[in-house]
Design a protein around this motif. Structure first.
Motif, PDB file in Angstrom:
ATOM      1  N   THR A  91      -0.632   4.674   3.092  1.00  0.00           N
ATOM      2  CA  THR A  91      -0.569   3.741   4.223  1.00  0.00           C
ATOM      3  C   THR A  91      -1.440   2.516   3.958  1.00  0.00           C
ATOM      4  OG1 THR A  91      -2.397   4.881   5.348  1.00  0.00           O
ATOM      5  CG2 THR A  91      -0.139   5.560   5.936  1.00  0.00           C
ATOM      6  N   HIS A  92      -2.569   2.701   3.258  1.00  0.00           N
ATOM      7  CA  HIS A  92      -3.471   1.607   2.862  1.00  0.00           C
ATOM      8  C   HIS A  92      -4.464   2.157   1.854  1.00  0.00           C
ATOM      9  CE1 HIS A  92      -5.738   3.631   5.989  1.00  0.00           C
ATOM     10  NE2 HIS A  92      -6.816   2.898   5.754  1.00  0.00           N
ATOM     11  N   HIS A  93      -5.370   1.300   1.358  1.00  0.00           N
ATOM     12  CA  HIS A  93      -6.169   1.666   0.185  1.00  0.00           C
ATOM     13  C   HIS A  93      -7.408   2.508   0.434  1.00  0.00           C
ATOM     14  CE1 HIS A  93      -8.741  -1.515   1.722  1.00  0.00           C
ATOM     15  NE2 HIS A  93      -9.651  -1.193   0.829  1.00  0.00           N
ATOM     16  N   HIS A  94      -7.873   2.644   1.651  1.00  0.00           N
ATOM     17  CA  HIS A  94      -9.177   3.277   1.899  1.00  0.00           C
ATOM     18  C   HIS A  94      -9.288   4.655   1.262  1.00  0.00           C
ATOM     19  CE1 HIS A  94     -10.138   0.476   5.498  1.00  0.00           C
ATOM     20  NE2 HIS A  94     -10.678   0.028   4.376  1.00  0.00           N
ATOM     21  N   GLY A  95     -10.519   4.950   0.823  1.00  0.00           N
ATOM     22  CA  GLY A  95     -10.773   6.179   0.073  1.00  0.00           C
ATOM     23  C   GLY A  95     -10.399   7.461   0.794  1.00  0.00           C
ATOM     24  N   ASP A  96     -10.454   7.448   2.130  1.00  0.00           N
ATOM     25  CA  ASP A  96     -10.107   8.672   2.865  1.00  0.00           C
ATOM     26  C   ASP A  96      -8.584   8.846   2.982  1.00  0.00           C
ATOM     27  OD1 ASP A  96     -10.449   6.380   4.683  1.00  0.00           O
ATOM     28  OD2 ASP A  96      -9.921   7.784   6.274  1.00  0.00           O
ATOM     29  N   HIS A  97      -7.824   7.916   2.366  1.00  0.00           N
ATOM     30  CA  HIS A  97      -6.352   8.013   2.336  1.00  0.00           C
ATOM     31  C   HIS A  97      -5.802   8.053   0.900  1.00  0.00           C
ATOM     32  CE1 HIS A  97      -5.982   7.011   6.717  1.00  0.00           C
ATOM     33  NE2 HIS A  97      -7.200   6.568   6.450  1.00  0.00           N
ATOM     34  N   THR A  98      -6.633   7.621  -0.081  1.00  0.00           N
ATOM     35  CA  THR A  98      -6.129   7.501  -1.465  1.00  0.00           C
ATOM     36  C   THR A  98      -6.944   8.249  -2.512  1.00  0.00           C
ATOM     37  OG1 THR A  98      -7.413   5.479  -1.864  1.00  0.00           O
ATOM     38  CG2 THR A  98      -5.161   5.190  -1.018  1.00  0.00           C
ATOM     39  N   ALA A 162      -4.384  -6.397   9.811  1.00  0.00           N
ATOM     40  CA  ALA A 162      -4.824  -5.610  10.959  1.00  0.00           C
ATOM     41  C   ALA A 162      -6.127  -4.884  10.598  1.00  0.00           C
ATOM     42  CB  ALA A 162      -3.722  -4.648  11.371  1.00  0.00           C
ATOM     43  N   HIS A 163      -6.029  -3.580  10.345  1.00  0.00           N
ATOM     44  CA  HIS A 163      -7.186  -2.758   9.939  1.00  0.00           C
ATOM     45  C   HIS A 163      -7.656  -3.177   8.535  1.00  0.00           C
ATOM     46  CE1 HIS A 163      -9.396   0.947   9.034  1.00  0.00           C
ATOM     47  NE2 HIS A 163      -8.592   1.179   8.021  1.00  0.00           N
ATOM     48  N   THR A 164      -6.705  -3.587   7.683  1.00  0.00           N
ATOM     49  CA  THR A 164      -6.940  -4.249   6.397  1.00  0.00           C
ATOM     50  C   THR A 164      -5.830  -5.304   6.311  1.00  0.00           C
ATOM     51  OG1 THR A 164      -5.429  -2.873   5.067  1.00  0.00           O
ATOM     52  CG2 THR A 164      -7.665  -2.029   5.383  1.00  0.00           C
ATOM     53  N   GLY A 181      -0.889   5.128   9.775  1.00  0.00           N
ATOM     54  CA  GLY A 181      -2.179   5.075   9.089  1.00  0.00           C
ATOM     55  C   GLY A 181      -3.301   4.711  10.051  1.00  0.00           C
ATOM     56  N   ASP A 182      -4.191   3.825   9.592  1.00  0.00           N
ATOM     57  CA  ASP A 182      -5.338   3.446  10.429  1.00  0.00           C
ATOM     58  C   ASP A 182      -5.041   2.244  11.321  1.00  0.00           C
ATOM     59  OD1 ASP A 182      -6.633   5.547   9.329  1.00  0.00           O
ATOM     60  OD2 ASP A 182      -8.175   4.395   8.288  1.00  0.00           O
ATOM     61  N   LEU A 183      -3.759   1.929  11.484  1.00  0.00           N
ATOM     62  CA  LEU A 183      -3.396   0.900  12.470  1.00  0.00           C
ATOM     63  C   LEU A 183      -3.702   1.395  13.876  1.00  0.00           C
ATOM     64  CD1 LEU A 183      -0.062  -0.435  10.942  1.00  0.00           C
ATOM     65  CD2 LEU A 183      -2.222  -1.680  11.191  1.00  0.00           C
TER      66      LEU A 183
HETATM   67 ZN   LIG Z   1      -8.728   2.863   6.789  1.00  0.00          ZN
END
Ligand SMILES: [Zn+2]
Ligand SMILES: [Zn+2]
Length: 297
Positions: A91-98, A162-164, A181-183
């Motif tokens: 959904t996006h690059h943040h470490g808790d998702h990738t 948005a969030h990123t 994701g974190d939207l």
């Molecule tokens: Zn995030």
């Protein structure tokens, strides 16, 4: 589009194991849990962002990957299904998702994300000297793309910063389920990553676009939720978060007008007026982001 009842079943074995190792303060350790939303779509929660997965004889699709310490618990359960692995989406690059992407490397050769998600992941990995711990997207898109596999169709859409600046919405057409994701931080103070192009004003309009793009039956999967709230929901939950973000901007705007410094605003604020459901830790993050956004031209 078919209307599905929101099912909770125990198709997969439910189990609970304490997470090992350290979790960051923002993502507290949790027991892992698999919840089926439909016969073939389920969510996995442990630490970090919610994972959505699609079981299919033509290949399992996974959206987001949490951490190398947590995602093996999901993979172990998915392997019991005897299906091949097909696709990983971020959904996006943040470490808790990738961060858990790397665990999928021997299983999945195709990883899709928004073009800015790949860029941001590379920038952060270079900065943290962790390039060898990444499994980067092998394909990117910028506005929208459609992935067809077996009898499944997945629509990936980008609605703006948005969030990123690289948040994708991943919509499973047949089940009408969309991972945002974190939207959406459901009743939880959000992280606003200005270093990766986040913008609260634009985030509000992204949430409006999401509400007009998807229908009233769409079930949404959220990256995170506050204590006692679900990581799945409906359009009204997205509208509630949009309202919260508007109130954060209005509140901080008023504080700046009254001559308060960021430090003073953080010290005196225990909640956002009119958004009582947003409680708990992390309020300094949206306050800081709003302050910076409103005072930087
Ligand atoms: Zn995030
Ligand atoms: Zn997250």
């Amino acid at each position: 589009m078919q209307r599905r009842k929101f099912l909770y079943s125990t198709l997969l074995t439910m189990a609970a194991i304490r997470t090992q190792g350290k979790a960051t303060a923002f993502f507290s350790p949790a027991e892992w849990k698999i919840t089926m939303l439909t016969d073939d779509l389920g969510i996995f929660t442990e630490s970090g962002g919610t994972i959505l997965f699609n079981l299919s004889q033509s290949g399992i699709i996974v959206v987001d990957s949490q951490f190398p310490a947590s995602v093996p618990h999901l993979i172990e359960e998915l392997k019991k299904k005897g299906m091949p692995f097909h696709l990983l989406v971020n959904t996006h690059h943040h470490g808790d998702h990738t961060s858990g992407n790397i665990v999928f490397k021997p299983l999945i050769s195709r990883v899709i994300a928004h073009v800015n998600s790949l860029y941001n992941q590379e920038v952060v990995a270079r900065r943290q000297n962790s390039l060898d711990k990444q499994y980067f997207p092998t394909e990117t898109f910028s506005e929208s793309t459609v992935v067809k596999t077996g009898d499944q169709q997945i629509n990936l859409n980008y609605f703006g910063a948005a969030h990123t600046n690289g948040d994708a919405v991943i919509h499973f057409e047949r089940e009408n389920v969309a991972h945002v994701g974190d939207l959406v931080f459901n009743r939880r103070h959000p992280f606003v990553d200005r270093s990766a192009g986040a913008n609260i004003k634009s985030w509000i309009s992204v949430l409006q676009k999401i509400c007009s793009h998807y229908d009233d039956d769409t079930t949404f999967v959220f990256g995170h939720a506050g204590e006692g709230y679900q990581v799945t929901g409906k359009k009204q939950d997205i509208l509630a978060f949009e309202d919260y973000l508007s109130r954060v901007l209005d509140y901080v705007k008023g504080q700046i007008k009254a001559g308060n410094s960021l430090q003073e605003i953080i010290e005196k604020t225990t909640g956002i007026p009119g958004a009582a459901e947003w409680k708990g830790e992390g309020i300094s993050r949206p306050l800081t982001a709003a302050y910076e956004e409103l005072t930087t031209s």
